[in-house]
Each structure stands twice: as C-alpha cells, then as structure tokens.
Design a protein around this motif. Structure first.
Motif, PDB file in Angstrom:
ATOM      1  N   ASP A  99     115.452 125.079  19.207  1.00  0.00           N
ATOM      2  CA  ASP A  99     115.266 126.449  19.551  1.00  0.00           C
ATOM      3  C   ASP A  99     114.530 126.307  17.692  1.00  0.00           C
ATOM      4  O   ASP A  99     114.718 125.416  17.072  1.00  0.00           O
ATOM      5  N   THR A 100     114.068 127.175  17.019  1.00  0.00           N
ATOM      6  CA  THR A 100     113.984 126.859  16.286  1.00  0.00           C
ATOM      7  C   THR A 100     115.005 126.854  14.972  1.00  0.00           C
ATOM      8  O   THR A 100     116.132 127.099  15.374  1.00  0.00           O
ATOM      9  N   LYS A 139     110.470 116.840  28.207  1.00  0.00           N
ATOM     10  CA  LYS A 139     110.805 117.951  27.372  1.00  0.00           C
ATOM     11  C   LYS A 139     111.409 118.159  27.936  1.00  0.00           C
ATOM     12  O   LYS A 139     112.777 119.419  28.005  1.00  0.00           O
ATOM     13  N   PRO A 143     111.016 123.556  24.507  1.00  0.00           N
ATOM     14  CA  PRO A 143     109.566 124.399  24.284  1.00  0.00           C
ATOM     15  C   PRO A 143     109.596 123.391  23.277  1.00  0.00           C
ATOM     16  O   PRO A 143     109.702 123.138  22.395  1.00  0.00           O
ATOM     17  N   GLU A 144     107.847 123.229  24.013  1.00  0.00           N
ATOM     18  CA  GLU A 144     106.970 121.886  23.113  1.00  0.00           C
ATOM     19  C   GLU A 144     106.765 121.703  22.036  1.00  0.00           C
ATOM     20  O   GLU A 144     107.156 121.005  20.901  1.00  0.00           O
ATOM     21  N   HIS A 145     106.950 123.253  21.291  1.00  0.00           N
ATOM     22  CA  HIS A 145     106.019 123.323  20.342  1.00  0.00           C
ATOM     23  C   HIS A 145     106.871 123.561  19.189  1.00  0.00           C
ATOM     24  O   HIS A 145     107.132 123.366  18.014  1.00  0.00           O
ATOM     25  N   LYS A 286     117.420 133.277  31.994  1.00  0.00           N
ATOM     26  CA  LYS A 286     116.855 133.131  30.855  1.00  0.00           C
ATOM     27  C   LYS A 286     117.459 131.038  30.692  1.00  0.00           C
ATOM     28  O   LYS A 286     119.015 131.601  31.135  1.00  0.00           O
ATOM     29  N   VAL A 289     114.898 130.720  25.322  1.00  0.00           N
ATOM     30  CA  VAL A 289     113.203 130.602  25.816  1.00  0.00           C
ATOM     31  C   VAL A 289     112.873 131.348  26.923  1.00  0.00           C
ATOM     32  O   VAL A 289     111.798 131.858  27.574  1.00  0.00           O
ATOM     33  N   ASN A 290     113.322 130.015  27.779  1.00  0.00           N
ATOM     34  CA  ASN A 290     112.769 130.052  29.185  1.00  0.00           C
ATOM     35  C   ASN A 290     113.116 130.942  30.709  1.00  0.00           C
ATOM     36  O   ASN A 290     114.227 131.412  30.255  1.00  0.00           O
TER      37      ASN A 290
END
Length: 384
Positions: A99-100, A139, A143-145, A286, A289-290
């Motif tokens: 995550d962030t 992955k 989240p790839e980014h 969930k 984020v998915n």
C-alpha cells in the motif's frame, strides 16, 4: 489466575497422552499425569477431548468482513480476532498488503494499538509486510504502481513506527537491491522470499543472506524446471520454512504431500492467506485496494481472475492436512503450532504444551472441530 485442565488427551512430545495441565498467571506451570495445584484451584474437565497448542497464522489479510489494510484496532481484535479464536487460532500476524507509505503506517499504528489489548479474541502477535519490495511479473493482488526496489531505509521507517511489531516481511529476490537488503535486515525481522520469478542462484544467494521462509510456496512463484530450478528449486533444496495454503485450491493434495516429502514435517508452515471473506458467503469483497469476487468459496480478483488470498481458516486447514496426507493429527499439528512459532522466533514461549510456555491452547473433539480456545489460560471462545 490459576487453572487445572484435567481428563484430556494432551498433545505433548509429538503425541496425545492422558495428562493434566496446571496454568498459573497465563503460563503453563506443569504438564503431568496428575498436576500438583493448590487446593481449590479452578478446574476444566475436558471429558476425554484433545488439548493441543493454539494455532498460529503468520499470513492472513483478514476475515469476518474486515480487511487488514482498512481495519481499526477495534476491528482487528473485536471482529477478526474474535473470529479467528473461534477457529482455534490463538496468535496471528496481520498481513499488510502493499500500500502507500501513509496507509501502511496507519495500518501499523492500528496493529500496534490492537496488540496492547487483551480480550475475548486471538492475540495479535505483530505485522507481516507483504511487500512493497516485490516483482511486478509475480505481483498477484499487489498494486503494481506501489511496488518498489529494495529499500532498507523504508523498511526501517516502518519498523521504527512499529516499535518491534514488524515480525515478518515478504520480498522478491530478483528485485533490485533486495539481496543486499536481506543481508542488512535479516537480524531485525524474519524474511520470506516470494512473489518471484527469481533464478536459482539469486534465490539461493538471498537464502544465504538470511531469508528464512518462502511465501505461499508454489503460488505466485516461478515453477521448477529440470534445467532452471528457479526460486522453487532453491526453497525446496534449502532448509528454509515453506508456507503452504492447504485449501485444496492453491495446492493439490498431492502437492501438499510432495512438499512435506521434500521439506519434512518440521519445515512446512500452514497458513490461511485468508481475506475478509473468510467465514462469510460468496459475494464481492476487497483485498487492500483490489475488488475480489468469491464463488464457491474461491476468491479471485474481479478484473483478471487471479486468485486473491483464500477463505480458509486454521481449523479447516488442520482437517484438510489430515485428509490430504492420511496422517494422524499429531503428525501435522506442528504445521499450525510449533513450526510457525519457531519461524517467528517465538518457539521458546509459544506453539507447544510445555512448562514455561504461554497457555495458548485449543480443545478439539474427535472430528478435530474446535470446541474451546484459550489465550494466556483464559477462555476466549467456547462452542455452545
């Protein structure tokens, strides 16, 4: 607080035997044919049922409708922890999906707060960081980014915020900077390798640098080829622990048997990798984020169809292991008890029914259904 547990078949020394267990102040004080407890000590009569160490789940993203990445301290204990206790889990790591940095730090804060609270729930033992130092090609639900190169400074930012609560981290050997990062941090945290297409030499170098485990072995991982053994060959050949999701979907029963044949009963750790859908009907859920869709209990990403965790519980995992292997419960119980405790470097106080160890226990009936769960000698779940 004192308690004598009597008239039970106690799992000790790798077998079930008629024993009594005397608990004092949350710790097992004595395991004996007849415990020497003070007069008037409260007693729990098991009526011939089995008493085993409580289950420890080192890799789970939630259950009972709550996702770890969005869970408050109250939800971690009061919802997830209560549900896990009903499944025989006495200790667990909250697996934070990549995550962030801001959200990861928020999650760590909630987990740290939950760890400080006792109550009618499984004990939250710490944080498992699944990423962000993972390979994009493998992955899975990450989240790839948000994936990053190896970065010991970022890990330490998380570790310092957690004040010792980060117990376990999954990284990919082929990601730039990860091999050196493992060498740098392996003395501070238990490192697992996974989500990876690493070649054999790179994976083995990471193991030599201190990696101690493989994340959900065979899944999100480059498979073995006779000419290119890859990460799978490295983890099967070496002495690292191997996580295994024994739900019958992530691993065929024969694959579970193969893994145990390769690694031995002391090097496989049964995990759930459960998501918020565990314990709930099919539907939309969930995972971080998915968006995830669960059909017939099988959790998959809504967009791509890749598996996204599981709906498995520890109690069902034990039953599955017995069914998959044909072995008696006493053979496979370490996969859910002493092996995860040893992996997390908690083997001197958790995972065994032994004097001096925490009184984290589960009572099982003849069908291995969880009847009662005790954490620190206190009943936190009782089947009615």
């Amino acid at each position: 607080m004192e308690l004598v547990i009597k008239n039970g078949l106690v799992y000790t020394g790798g077998r079930f035997a008629e024993r009594q267990v005397y608990i004092k102040d949350g710790v097992i004080a004595q395991v004996a044919p007849r415990a020497e407890a003070p007069a008037g000590c409260p007693e729990l009569d098991l009526g011939g049922k089995r008493l085993a160490p409580g289950f420890i789940d080192v890799h789970t993203h939630g259950g009972a409708g709550v996702d770890v990445n969005a869970a408050t301290a109250e939800q971690l204990n009061g919802t997830i922890g209560r549900f896990f206790a009903s499944q025989g889990t006495t200790g667990w790591l909250a697996s934070v999906l990549t995550d962030t940095p801001e959200q990861t730090l928020w999650c760590i804060g909630q987990i740290k707060a939950a760890m400080a609270e006792a109550g009618q729930h499984a004990q939250l033992l710490g944080v498992h960081l699944e990423g962000p130092f993972l390979a994009p090609e493998y992955k899975g639900a990450m989240p790839e980014h948000l994936l990053q190169k190896g970065n010991a400074a970022l890990f330490r930012r998380y570790a310092e915020a957690a004040q010792g609560a980060v117990k376990y981290i999954t990284v990919s050997p082929e990601v730039e900077g990860v091999p050196a990062m493992i060498r740098d941090i392996a003395g501070e945290v238990v490192v697992a390798i996974g989500h990876s297409g690493a070649d054999y030499d790179t994976a083995m170098a990471c193991i030599e640098n201190g990696a101690a485990s493989a994340t959900h072995t065979f899944n999100a991982m480059k498979l073995l080829h006779q000419h290119f053994p890859a990460i799978m060959g490295a983890v099967l050949e070496s002495d690292v622990y191997c996580e295994a999701i024994c739900d019958g979907r992530h691993l065929h029963p024969a694959t579970v048997r193969f893994l145990l044949k390769c690694k031995g009963l002391d090097r496989v750790v049964a995990i759930t990798d459960s998501i918020m859908a565990a314990g709930l009907p099919d539907g939309n859920y969930k995972l971080g984020v998915n968006d995830v869709v669960v059909v017939d209990g099988d959790a998959k990403l809504a967009g791509g169809g890749s598996r996204a965790g599981s709906t498995l519980t520890t109690g069902q995992a034990l039953k599955n292991l017995v069914a998959f292997t044909g072995r008696p419960p006493e053979d496979v119980l370490p996969l859910l008890t002493e092996n995860p405790a040893d992996l997390l470097r908690m083997g001197a106080r958790k995972g065994r029914v032994k004097p001096g160890w925490d009184a984290d226990l589960v009572v099982l009936d003849e069908d291995l259904t969880v009847l009662r769960t005790l954490v620190g000698g206190r009943t936190v779940f009782e089947r009615t």
